[in-house]
Design a protein around this motif. Structure first.
Motif, short mmCIF file in Angstrom:
data_model
loop_
_atom_site.label_atom_id
_atom_site.label_comp_id
_atom_site.label_asym_id
_atom_site.label_seq_id
_atom_site.Cartn_x
_atom_site.Cartn_y
_atom_site.Cartn_z
N ASP A 21 -3.44 -2.97 6.77
CA ASP A 21 -1.94 -3.13 7.16
C ASP A 21 -1.34 -2.32 6.27
N SER A 22 -0.66 -1.27 6.33
CA SER A 22 -0.22 -0.34 5.09
C SER A 22 0.88 -0.98 4.60
N ARG A 23 1.90 -1.86 5.24
CA ARG A 23 2.88 -2.64 4.76
C ARG A 23 2.47 -3.67 3.79
N ILE A 24 1.29 -4.47 3.86
CA ILE A 24 0.84 -5.42 3.02
C ILE A 24 0.11 -4.65 1.70
N LEU A 25 -0.41 -3.45 1.86
CA LEU A 25 -0.80 -2.73 0.71
C LEU A 25 0.27 -2.31 -0.14
N ARG A 26 1.51 -1.84 0.67
CA ARG A 26 2.53 -1.54 -0.05
C ARG A 26 3.27 -2.43 -0.86
N LEU A 27 3.18 -3.81 -0.35
CA LEU A 27 3.70 -4.91 -1.09
C LEU A 27 3.02 -5.17 -2.49
N ILE A 28 1.59 -4.99 -2.29
CA ILE A 28 0.79 -5.11 -3.33
C ILE A 28 0.90 -4.18 -4.50
N ARG A 29 1.16 -2.76 -4.05
CA ARG A 29 1.56 -1.91 -4.90
C ARG A 29 2.77 -2.04 -5.73
N LYS A 30 3.76 -2.57 -4.91
CA LYS A 30 4.94 -2.92 -5.74
C LYS A 30 4.78 -4.03 -6.66
N TRP A 31 3.99 -5.03 -6.38
CA TRP A 31 3.95 -5.82 -7.48
C TRP A 31 3.17 -5.54 -8.55
N LEU A 32 2.17 -4.71 -8.44
CA LEU A 32 1.40 -4.22 -9.50
C LEU A 32 2.19 -3.23 -10.25
N LYS A 33 3.41 -2.48 -9.80
CA LYS A 33 3.84 -1.44 -10.51
C LYS A 33 5.30 -1.87 -10.97
N ALA A 36 -7.04 -5.54 -18.15
CA ALA A 36 -7.97 -4.27 -17.73
C ALA A 36 -8.27 -3.99 -16.29
N VAL A 37 -7.77 -4.60 -15.49
CA VAL A 37 -7.97 -4.33 -13.91
C VAL A 37 -7.36 -3.25 -13.73
N SER A 38 -8.22 -2.11 -12.98
CA SER A 38 -7.63 -0.97 -12.56
C SER A 38 -6.98 -1.12 -11.37
N HIS A 39 -5.53 -0.79 -11.24
CA HIS A 39 -4.93 -0.48 -9.95
C HIS A 39 -5.67 0.31 -9.00
N GLU A 40 -6.12 1.27 -9.22
CA GLU A 40 -6.88 2.16 -8.23
C GLU A 40 -8.15 1.08 -7.57
N TRP A 41 -8.87 0.96 -8.43
CA TRP A 41 -10.06 0.26 -7.96
C TRP A 41 -9.61 -1.18 -7.03
N LEU A 42 -8.52 -1.68 -7.54
CA LEU A 42 -8.38 -3.06 -6.90
C LEU A 42 -7.59 -2.58 -5.48
N ILE A 43 -6.68 -1.69 -5.31
CA ILE A 43 -6.25 -1.28 -3.92
C ILE A 43 -7.53 -0.76 -3.06
N ARG A 44 -8.48 -0.01 -3.53
CA ARG A 44 -9.59 0.39 -2.78
C ARG A 44 -10.48 -0.84 -2.41
N PHE A 45 -10.55 -2.10 -3.18
CA PHE A 45 -11.13 -3.23 -2.87
C PHE A 45 -10.58 -3.65 -1.79
N VAL A 46 -9.17 -3.93 -1.78
CA VAL A 46 -8.31 -4.57 -0.87
C VAL A 46 -8.50 -3.69 0.56
N GLU A 47 -8.46 -2.83 0.49
CA GLU A 47 -8.49 -1.78 1.77
C GLU A 47 -9.85 -1.94 2.53
N HIS A 48 -10.98 -2.59 1.83
CA HIS A 48 -12.20 -2.83 2.52
C HIS A 48 -11.76 -3.75 3.75
N ARG A 49 -10.79 -4.56 3.68
CA ARG A 49 -10.59 -5.56 4.76
C ARG A 49 -8.92 -5.48 5.37
N VAL A 50 -8.08 -5.15 4.44
CA VAL A 50 -6.64 -4.89 4.89
C VAL A 50 -6.49 -3.46 5.11
#
Length: 497
Positions: free
Chosen positions: A232-244, A216-230
């Motif tokens: 680095d767009s390259r780390i965020l891009r990696l996480i999006r790749k794994w989620l999708k 049930a984890v929302s990808h949109e909310w998860l990325i927003r939560f990670v962006e509180h502390r991260v």
């Protein structure tokens, strides 16, 4: 981006009163060590030990501890060849392969070349995440639990990124969060819960179950939560790749629009980040603002137990919790989430009202029971869940059938490992009877297996007693009392602190 509330240092069992605040800040933005075009060149000693590999994150860890609202904009350069090698070394040697078919042993043949290539792809942005291979394992209720088996290189990169992100989030996560964190085990959560129940005025327990959390984890909310502390767009891009990346099932690619695949390396950390913002920080604030009595919280991944002194506060918390989780695409399981009267005074209070004994609840493989010591005082009893024991015995029976014609010493050595591993987790105080029963049933299954090998076999219980004494460990309690271990690990903890 709006930052989450700043978290003060929390006690392991979260109490109502606030604790001491954080330390003065320090710079959190890291300089890049070299240009992107040079990232394929190793810039750390290739013979580093695991300890020395982690030393490079000390500055990140210190900055994360001192500045709770800063965003880290340069993290990928910590994903070095040495960190990838360390991540590879920590993977299970015999783990099932993903869709790429690569195994730990096959990847080792050209390890240095493979890691240098993988490092170059990650830093150049040409790395592509592969879909996870779907696999199902049976659940106790007869249903199937879906797992995602990631490709080997995805596991390596994910574990390296987890090491980097842990340097930040281990300074942010609250004390009552235990699941899949460095230095924290299931027994730490069990100890914290036991100490909270026996040393505070807990009278009511909310046994909360989040329905299908990992799906049930929302990808949109998860990325927003990670962006509180991260940042680095390259780390965020990696996480999006794994989620999708999707899931490969029966040769078909199934896209993943929500959820994090259970079984992947990155999934536990992402789940903790999600619940940190969706539940932990909120629950900590709730107890400070709304609770008049004592409140304890213990969370292991998506298993949550909350103890309350007052029933009305427990009911209000449950209602507010449903509303809170609903904002983040989560919901409480209507049948598995319940409020029960439980604690030091529950049995006497219910008896005075003409009610039966307090209900029990399950947490991390144990049934928790309001019991009495030999002196008649309250004692929290923890016993192995019956359904878990039956499931383990069924698995042993099936494996013994497969090993039926092996020599008895080989069977005995295998059973020794099985029973020893079972006791290593379940041999807690007040669980002696269940341990003895498990060992007895294992011996009986072994006897039946030996009898079935031949019609002439007349294995007696006297012979089985000798075999059991030779190969199987006795059913002794191995773990200390929760209060003893908890006091050693957290010596400054006091009830009400």
């Amino acid at each position: 981006m709006t930052h989450g509330p700043e978290k003060s240092d929390l006690s392991i069992v979260a109490m109502k009163l606030a604790n001491k605040s954080g330390q003065p800040g320090a710079e959190t933005v890291e300089r890049r060590e070299r240009a992107e075009g040079n990232t394929g060149e190793p810039h750390m000693r290739r013979t580093q030990s695991r300890e020395s590999v982690s030393q490079g994150l000390d500055r990140v860890r210190e900055a994360a501890q001192q500045r709770k609202k800063e965003r880290f904009t340069a993290l990928l350069h910590y994903v070095t060849v040495d960190r990838l090698k360390d991540a590879y070394s920590s993977l299970k040697r015999e783990a099932a392969p993903g869709v790429d078919g690569a195994t730990w042993q096959s990847y080792k043949h050209d390890l240095e070349v493979n890691l240098a290539r993988l490092h170059d792809q990650v830093h150049r942005g040409t790395y592509r995440a592969l879909p996870s291979r779907r696999r199902y394992i049976p659940k106790l209720d007869g249903r199937q639990r879906p797992l995602g088996i990631a490709a080997l290189e995805d596991k390596i990169v994910q574990r390296a990124v987890v090491q980097v992100l842990n340097a930040i989030y281990e300074e942010d996560f609250v004390g009552f969060s235990y699941g899949f964190r460095p230095g924290r085990r299931q027994h730490d959560a069990l100890d914290a819960l036991a100490v909270g129940i026996t040393m505070t005025k807990v009278n009511w327990i909310v046994d909360a179950d989040i329905a299908g959390f990992f799906d049930a984890v929302s990808h949109e909310w998860l990325i927003r939560f990670v962006e509180h502390r991260v940042g680095d767009s390259r780390i965020l891009r990696l996480i999006r790749k794994w989620l999708k990346a999707g899931v490969m099932e029966d040769g078909n690619l199934v896209p993943t629009e929500a959820g994090t695949p259970q079984g992947t390396v990155i999934s536990p950390l992402l789940a903790n980040i999600y619940l940190h913002y969706a539940f932990d920080l909120w629950a900590d604030q709730w107890r400070k603002k709304h609770a008049k009595g004592q409140v304890i919280v213990v969370r292991y991944a998506d298993d949550i137990v909350i103890g309350f002194q007052h029933e009305r506060e427990a009911k209000r918390f449950m209602a507010d919790m449903r509303q809170r989780l609903g904002k983040f695409a989560l919901s409480l399981h209507p049948e598995k989430t319940r409020l029960i009267e439980f604690g030091r005074f529950a049995a006497k209070d219910r008896e005075s009202r003409g009610l039966s004994k307090p209900e029990t609840f399950n947490f991390l493989g144990f049934t928790h029971i309001c019991g009495q010591s030999r002196r008649g005082a309250f004692q929290l009893k923890r016993q192995t869940r019956r359904d878990r024991m039956r499931a383990r015995l069924r698995a042993i029976k099936e494996e013994l059938r497969r090993r039926m014609h092996e020599p008895i010493p080989l069977q005995g050595k295998w059973l020794r490992q099985v029973v020893r591993g079972y006791f290593a987790y379940h041999a807690v105080p007040t669980n002696s009877r269940c341990l003895g029963a498990f060992r007895h049933y294992v011996v009986d299954l072994w006897r039946r297996s030996l009898v079935q090998r031949s019609q002439r076999d007349h294995t007696t219980w006297n012979r089985m007693a000798k075999l059991a004494a030779e190969f199987l460990p006795p059913s002794h309690i191995l773990h200390p009392w929760p209060s003893v271990r908890f006091a050693v690990k957290y010596p400054r903890w006091e009830p009400g602190a």
